[in-house]
Design a protein around this motif. Structure first.
Motif, mmCIF file in Angstrom:
data_model
loop_
_atom_site.group_PDB
_atom_site.id
_atom_site.type_symbol
_atom_site.label_atom_id
_atom_site.label_comp_id
_atom_site.label_asym_id
_atom_site.label_seq_id
_atom_site.Cartn_x
_atom_site.Cartn_y
_atom_site.Cartn_z
ATOM 1 N N ASP A 49 124.523 3.797 56.917
ATOM 2 C CA ASP A 49 125.028 3.058 56.239
ATOM 3 C C ASP A 49 126.549 2.929 56.593
ATOM 4 N N ALA A 50 126.926 4.019 57.395
ATOM 5 C CA ALA A 50 128.436 4.039 58.108
ATOM 6 C C ALA A 50 128.480 3.064 59.048
ATOM 7 N N LEU A 54 128.104 14.790 63.609
ATOM 8 C CA LEU A 54 127.120 13.758 63.894
ATOM 9 C C LEU A 54 126.259 14.076 65.097
ATOM 10 N N ARG A 114 121.268 12.841 56.041
ATOM 11 C CA ARG A 114 122.171 12.400 56.900
ATOM 12 C C ARG A 114 122.091 11.251 57.667
ATOM 13 N N GLN A 150 123.005 8.206 55.888
ATOM 14 C CA GLN A 150 124.619 8.343 55.760
ATOM 15 C C GLN A 150 125.181 7.456 57.030
ATOM 16 N N ILE A 151 124.519 8.166 58.041
ATOM 17 C CA ILE A 151 124.923 7.614 59.444
ATOM 18 C C ILE A 151 124.657 6.123 59.803
ATOM 19 N N ALA A 191 130.965 8.205 57.770
ATOM 20 C CA ALA A 191 130.029 9.058 57.110
ATOM 21 C C ALA A 191 130.276 10.083 56.372
#
Length: 210
Positions: free
Chosen positions: A29-30, A59, A23, A26-27, A52
């Motif tokens: 990258d976003a 989040l 996770r 993903q955070i 994300a």
């Protein structure tokens, strides 16, 4: 030699370490995409969550505040640098090894161009403790190159004093990162391969005693 900085703990209510890692990547990258587009201060946590692929509530299971996201972006950079340069554990003391380390480091910056740019533009927004951690990690990167250079001194391939070693290592770290924060100028004139070649040659002409 700089001691390894103690990793800061970003609070989470999740217990699954593997899920936390997934996770948070993903955070990161976003966030990189959003921070590049809007800047750290204008991007919202809600926008980060949406980019994300999960809710704002999800989040906040992995971070406390938006500054945690910026810290995670910076920490991800240092993790990747350490992983890339850990392929030089023996420190054989050859110029060829030094050149390969420079190539690996500069190539990594090229592949993480946006992340490095954000780090330089937005680090000032981190809380004091996180800011100090980032500065310490910078010095750890310097120390990696300092050790590689020192091995070349011990083997007799280059001649540098302790102070010159420190300055030369700083030079390599900064020149690599300049590919990111001066991309508006450099990317118009050079490919990454050309930049690596020219910077390596200029650096070696400065440290090799002919």
């Amino acid at each position: 030699m700089v001691k390894n900085s103690e990793k800061l703990q970003v609070e989470t209510s999740v217990k699954d370490e593997q899920l936390i890692e997934i996770r948070r990547q993903q955070i990161v990258d976003a966030a990189i995409g959003l921070f590049k587009e809007k800047g750290f201060h204008r991007a919202t946590t809600r926008e980060i969550a949406k980019a994300a692929g999960f809710s704002i509530g999800t989040l906040y299971e992995y971070i406390r505040i938006k500054e945690d996201v910026l810290y995670l972006v910076c920490d991800n950079i240092y993790h990747e640098v350490t992983q890339r340069l850990s392929s030089f554990p023996a420190h054989s003391g050859t110029v060829d090894e030094l050149k390969e380390a420079i190539k690996q480091y500069f190539s990594l910056i090229h592949s993480m161009n946006d992340a490095f740019t954000i780090m330089y533009q937005e680090t000032k927004s981190l809380p004091k403790e996180a800011m100090q951690y980032v500065l310490n990690k910078e010095m750890e990167m310097v120390a990696i190159f300092e050790q590689i250079l020192k091995s070349c001194v011990i083997s007799g391939e280059i001649t540098l004093s302790e102070r010159e070693l420190f300055l030369a290592a700083n030079h390599l770290v900064v020149q690599g990162q300049s590919w990111a924060f001066r991309k508006w100028a450099l990317h118009k004139q050079f490919t990454i391969d050309e930049y690596i070649e020219y910077q390596t040659n200029m650096f070696l002409f400065g440290v090799l005693r002919m």
